[in-house]
Design a protein around this motif. Structure first.
Motif, PDB file in Angstrom:
ATOM      1  N   LEU A  21      52.372   9.061 -42.910  1.00 59.21           N
ATOM      2  CA  LEU A  21      52.625  10.463 -42.556  1.00 59.21           C
ATOM      3  C   LEU A  21      54.109  10.825 -42.614  1.00 59.21           C
ATOM      4  O   LEU A  21      54.500  11.908 -42.190  1.00 59.21           O
ATOM      5  CB  LEU A  21      52.079  10.748 -41.152  1.00 59.21           C
ATOM      6  N   SER A  22      54.920   9.933 -43.155  1.00 59.04           N
ATOM      7  CA  SER A  22      56.369  10.166 -43.141  1.00 59.04           C
ATOM      8  C   SER A  22      56.764  11.439 -43.872  1.00 59.04           C
ATOM      9  O   SER A  22      57.715  12.110 -43.474  1.00 59.04           O
ATOM     10  CB  SER A  22      57.111   8.965 -43.721  1.00 59.04           C
ATOM     11  N   TRP A  23      56.025  11.799 -44.918  1.00 58.80           N
ATOM     12  CA  TRP A  23      56.364  13.031 -45.633  1.00 58.80           C
ATOM     13  C   TRP A  23      56.176  14.257 -44.741  1.00 58.80           C
ATOM     14  O   TRP A  23      56.912  15.229 -44.867  1.00 58.80           O
ATOM     15  CB  TRP A  23      55.562  13.137 -46.923  1.00 58.80           C
ATOM     16  N   LEU A  24      55.223  14.200 -43.828  1.00 64.69           N
ATOM     17  CA  LEU A  24      55.062  15.307 -42.880  1.00 64.69           C
ATOM     18  C   LEU A  24      56.156  15.271 -41.809  1.00 64.69           C
ATOM     19  O   LEU A  24      56.705  16.305 -41.435  1.00 64.69           O
ATOM     20  CB  LEU A  24      53.692  15.244 -42.203  1.00 64.69           C
ATOM     21  N   TYR A  25      56.464  14.063 -41.341  1.00 63.17           N
ATOM     22  CA  TYR A  25      57.496  13.945 -40.321  1.00 63.17           C
ATOM     23  C   TYR A  25      58.870  14.346 -40.867  1.00 63.17           C
ATOM     24  O   TYR A  25      59.725  14.798 -40.120  1.00 63.17           O
ATOM     25  CB  TYR A  25      57.550  12.509 -39.767  1.00 63.17           C
ATOM     26  N   ARG A  26      59.094  14.176 -42.170  1.00 62.62           N
ATOM     27  CA  ARG A  26      60.389  14.555 -42.754  1.00 62.62           C
ATOM     28  C   ARG A  26      60.613  16.057 -42.755  1.00 62.62           C
ATOM     29  O   ARG A  26      61.734  16.506 -42.976  1.00 62.62           O
ATOM     30  CB  ARG A  26      60.512  13.998 -44.166  1.00 62.62           C
ATOM     31  N   MET A  50      45.438  -9.650 -29.931  1.00 60.26           N
ATOM     32  CA  MET A  50      45.214  -9.287 -31.332  1.00 60.26           C
ATOM     33  C   MET A  50      45.017  -7.779 -31.474  1.00 60.26           C
ATOM     34  O   MET A  50      45.512  -7.164 -32.415  1.00 60.26           O
ATOM     35  CB  MET A  50      44.005 -10.043 -31.886  1.00 60.26           C
ATOM     36  N   GLN A  51      44.316  -7.187 -30.510  1.00 63.31           N
ATOM     37  CA  GLN A  51      44.095  -5.752 -30.559  1.00 63.31           C
ATOM     38  C   GLN A  51      45.414  -5.004 -30.371  1.00 63.31           C
ATOM     39  O   GLN A  51      45.684  -4.036 -31.079  1.00 63.31           O
ATOM     40  CB  GLN A  51      43.097  -5.323 -29.489  1.00 63.31           C
ATOM     41  N   ALA A  52      46.244  -5.464 -29.456  1.00 62.67           N
ATOM     42  CA  ALA A  52      47.553  -4.832 -29.249  1.00 62.67           C
ATOM     43  C   ALA A  52      48.407  -4.961 -30.504  1.00 62.67           C
ATOM     44  O   ALA A  52      49.090  -4.010 -30.900  1.00 62.67           O
ATOM     45  CB  ALA A  52      48.253  -5.467 -28.047  1.00 62.67           C
ATOM     46  N   ASP A  53      48.365  -6.124 -31.143  1.00 61.80           N
ATOM     47  CA  ASP A  53      49.107  -6.324 -32.388  1.00 61.80           C
ATOM     48  C   ASP A  53      48.577  -5.409 -33.483  1.00 61.80           C
ATOM     49  O   ASP A  53      49.355  -4.803 -34.232  1.00 61.80           O
ATOM     50  CB  ASP A  53      49.010  -7.792 -32.820  1.00 61.80           C
ATOM     51  N   ALA A  54      47.262  -5.290 -33.579  1.00 63.95           N
ATOM     52  CA  ALA A  54      46.656  -4.423 -34.592  1.00 63.95           C
ATOM     53  C   ALA A  54      47.020  -2.960 -34.346  1.00 63.95           C
ATOM     54  O   ALA A  54      47.322  -2.222 -35.288  1.00 63.95           O
ATOM     55  CB  ALA A  54      45.146  -4.599 -34.607  1.00 63.95           C
ATOM     56  N   LEU A  55      47.007  -2.540 -33.090  1.00 65.12           N
ATOM     57  CA  LEU A  55      47.393  -1.158 -32.774  1.00 65.12           C
ATOM     58  C   LEU A  55      48.850  -0.899 -33.115  1.00 65.12           C
ATOM     59  O   LEU A  55      49.203   0.163 -33.631  1.00 65.12           O
ATOM     60  CB  LEU A  55      47.119  -0.851 -31.304  1.00 65.12           C
ATOM     61  N   SER A  56      49.700  -1.871 -32.849  1.00 64.71           N
ATOM     62  CA  SER A  56      51.114  -1.736 -33.184  1.00 64.71           C
ATOM     63  C   SER A  56      51.304  -1.652 -34.700  1.00 64.71           C
ATOM     64  O   SER A  56      52.052  -0.800 -35.191  1.00 64.71           O
ATOM     65  CB  SER A  56      51.892  -2.922 -32.614  1.00 64.71           C
ATOM     66  N   ALA A  57      50.626  -2.522 -35.433  1.00 66.43           N
ATOM     67  CA  ALA A  57      50.712  -2.495 -36.896  1.00 66.43           C
ATOM     68  C   ALA A  57      50.136  -1.194 -37.450  1.00 66.43           C
ATOM     69  O   ALA A  57      50.684  -0.610 -38.388  1.00 66.43           O
ATOM     70  CB  ALA A  57      49.980  -3.698 -37.481  1.00 66.43           C
ATOM     71  N   ALA A  58      49.042  -0.731 -36.859  1.00 63.61           N
ATOM     72  CA  ALA A  58      48.428   0.519 -37.307  1.00 63.61           C
ATOM     73  C   ALA A  58      49.343   1.700 -37.047  1.00 63.61           C
ATOM     74  O   ALA A  58      49.462   2.604 -37.882  1.00 63.61           O
ATOM     75  CB  ALA A  58      47.088   0.728 -36.601  1.00 63.61           C
ATOM     76  N   ASP A  59      50.013   1.700 -35.910  1.00 65.29           N
ATOM     77  CA  ASP A  59      50.948   2.775 -35.592  1.00 65.29           C
ATOM     78  C   ASP A  59      52.058   2.830 -36.630  1.00 65.29           C
ATOM     79  O   ASP A  59      52.400   3.899 -37.132  1.00 65.29           O
ATOM     80  CB  ASP A  59      51.523   2.553 -34.189  1.00 65.29           C
ATOM     81  N   PRO A  89      47.028   9.768 -33.839  1.00 67.33           N
ATOM     82  CA  PRO A  89      46.175   8.871 -33.040  1.00 67.33           C
ATOM     83  C   PRO A  89      44.855   8.522 -33.728  1.00 67.33           C
ATOM     84  O   PRO A  89      44.386   7.386 -33.635  1.00 67.33           O
ATOM     85  CB  PRO A  89      45.921   9.653 -31.743  1.00 67.33           C
ATOM     86  N   PHE A  90      44.255   9.463 -34.425  1.00 64.81           N
ATOM     87  CA  PHE A  90      42.998   9.206 -35.121  1.00 64.81           C
ATOM     88  C   PHE A  90      43.190   8.146 -36.199  1.00 64.81           C
ATOM     89  O   PHE A  90      42.445   7.169 -36.276  1.00 64.81           O
ATOM     90  CB  PHE A  90      42.451  10.502 -35.736  1.00 64.81           C
ATOM     91  N   PHE A  91      44.201   8.330 -37.052  1.00 62.15           N
ATOM     92  CA  PHE A  91      44.442   7.373 -38.124  1.00 62.15           C
ATOM     93  C   PHE A  91      44.920   6.031 -37.587  1.00 62.15           C
ATOM     94  O   PHE A  91      44.664   4.991 -38.199  1.00 62.15           O
ATOM     95  CB  PHE A  91      45.429   7.940 -39.146  1.00 62.15           C
ATOM     96  N   LYS A  92      45.577   6.043 -36.445  1.00 58.02           N
ATOM     97  CA  LYS A  92      46.025   4.790 -35.833  1.00 58.02           C
ATOM     98  C   LYS A  92      44.820   3.931 -35.437  1.00 58.02           C
ATOM     99  O   LYS A  92      44.793   2.726 -35.699  1.00 58.02           O
ATOM    100  CB  LYS A  92      46.894   5.090 -34.614  1.00 58.02           C
ATOM    101  N   ILE A  93      43.812   4.538 -34.825  1.00 59.53           N
ATOM    102  CA  ILE A  93      42.617   3.806 -34.409  1.00 59.53           C
ATOM    103  C   ILE A  93      41.851   3.301 -35.627  1.00 59.53           C
ATOM    104  O   ILE A  93      41.398   2.153 -35.661  1.00 59.53           O
ATOM    105  CB  ILE A  93      41.713   4.685 -33.515  1.00 59.53           C
ATOM    106  N   VAL A  94      41.708   4.145 -36.641  1.00 55.16           N
ATOM    107  CA  VAL A  94      41.005   3.735 -37.864  1.00 55.16           C
ATOM    108  C   VAL A  94      41.727   2.560 -38.513  1.00 55.16           C
ATOM    109  O   VAL A  94      41.108   1.572 -38.921  1.00 55.16           O
ATOM    110  CB  VAL A  94      40.891   4.921 -38.848  1.00 55.16           C
ATOM    111  N   SER A  95      43.036   2.648 -38.584  1.00 54.17           N
ATOM    112  CA  SER A  95      43.825   1.576 -39.191  1.00 54.17           C
ATOM    113  C   SER A  95      43.782   0.303 -38.353  1.00 54.17           C
ATOM    114  O   SER A  95      43.691  -0.805 -38.899  1.00 54.17           O
ATOM    115  CB  SER A  95      45.270   2.042 -39.369  1.00 54.17           C
ATOM    116  N   ALA A  96      43.833   0.424 -37.041  1.00 55.01           N
ATOM    117  CA  ALA A  96      43.774  -0.757 -36.168  1.00 55.01           C
ATOM    118  C   ALA A  96      42.438  -1.474 -36.329  1.00 55.01           C
ATOM    119  O   ALA A  96      42.388  -2.711 -36.386  1.00 55.01           O
ATOM    120  CB  ALA A  96      43.982  -0.354 -34.714  1.00 55.01           C
ATOM    121  N   GLU A 155      51.940   1.616 -39.705  1.00 53.26           N
ATOM    122  CA  GLU A 155      51.345   1.964 -40.994  1.00 53.26           C
ATOM    123  C   GLU A 155      51.094   3.465 -41.107  1.00 53.26           C
ATOM    124  O   GLU A 155      51.418   4.095 -42.114  1.00 53.26           O
ATOM    125  CB  GLU A 155      50.038   1.190 -41.153  1.00 53.26           C
ATOM    126  N   ILE A 156      50.531   4.061 -40.068  1.00 49.89           N
ATOM    127  CA  ILE A 156      50.225   5.491 -40.105  1.00 49.89           C
ATOM    128  C   ILE A 156      51.504   6.317 -40.061  1.00 49.89           C
ATOM    129  O   ILE A 156      51.603   7.342 -40.736  1.00 49.89           O
ATOM    130  CB  ILE A 156      49.268   5.876 -38.951  1.00 49.89           C
TER     131      ILE A 156
END
Length: 178
Positions: free
Chosen positions: A142-147, A126-135, A87-94, A137-138
């Motif tokens: 973090l995929s290496w951790l999720y794997r 635009m904010q909803a789109d940015a949050l979706s894109a950020a989600d 969630p932290f990186f999602k907000i920063v990225s958005a 992206e993050i």
């Protein structure tokens, strides 16, 4: 996954905390044995004694159990840390996406106090789109951790089943030979 990040919240579940404790306890025991250079000849918890020639078995057994707890903890912890910081990186990225992709609509002052403007619905879209894109992206970052979930599945399912079957077969062979 929570939509809110707090550095004060623990990223670990109760299960992972137990795994961490067990891994640390066993690591301490194995470190003590390794530093003293003396393999135990008796497992006091089980009340089993071994001859001097069998002491190596205790060492391998302790190493295998330590590896199991350590890998189990690492696999759980990696996935939970990824969920915790997501969630932290999602907000920063958005915010970054909104400031770059939608720079015509957003600037730094919008994040302190978004004023009521004529195109508020457009900004929300635009904010909803940015949050979706950020989600997305993050999640990719973090995929290496999720794997690590695959390691967790192997440790939680394959290892216990394999060791249990192997132990039962070995015990059955031992019992049948006597």
């Amino acid at each position: 996954m929570s939509d809110k990040f707090s550095i004060y919240d623990s990223p670990f579940s109760d299960e992972t905390k137990v795994l961490r404790r067990n891994s640390l306890l066993l690591s301490g025991i194995c470190l003590f044995i390794g530093l003293t250079g003396e393999l135990p000849s008796k497992l006091a918890l089980l009340g089993v004694s071994f001859t001097t020639s069998q002491q190596g078995i205790i060492g391998w057994f302790l190493l295998a159990v330590l590896a199991y707890f350590f890998l189990h903890f690492i696999s759980n912890a990696a996935v939970e840390v990824a969920k915790w910081i997501h969630p932290f990186f999602k907000i920063v990225s958005a915010k970054k996406i909104m400031l770059t992709r939608y720079s015509h609509a957003f600037d730094e002052t919008d994040f302190a106090n978004i004023p009521d403007e004529v195109n508020e619905q457009d900004k929300n879209d635009m904010q909803a789109d940015a949050l979706s894109a950020a989600d997305w992206e993050i999640t990719n970052k973090l995929s290496w951790l999720y794997r690590m979930i695959y390691l967790k599945l192997i440790i939680e399912i394959v290892v216990p089943v394999t060791l249990g079957l192997w132990a039962m077969i070995q015990l059955l062979v031992l019992i049948a030979s006597h």
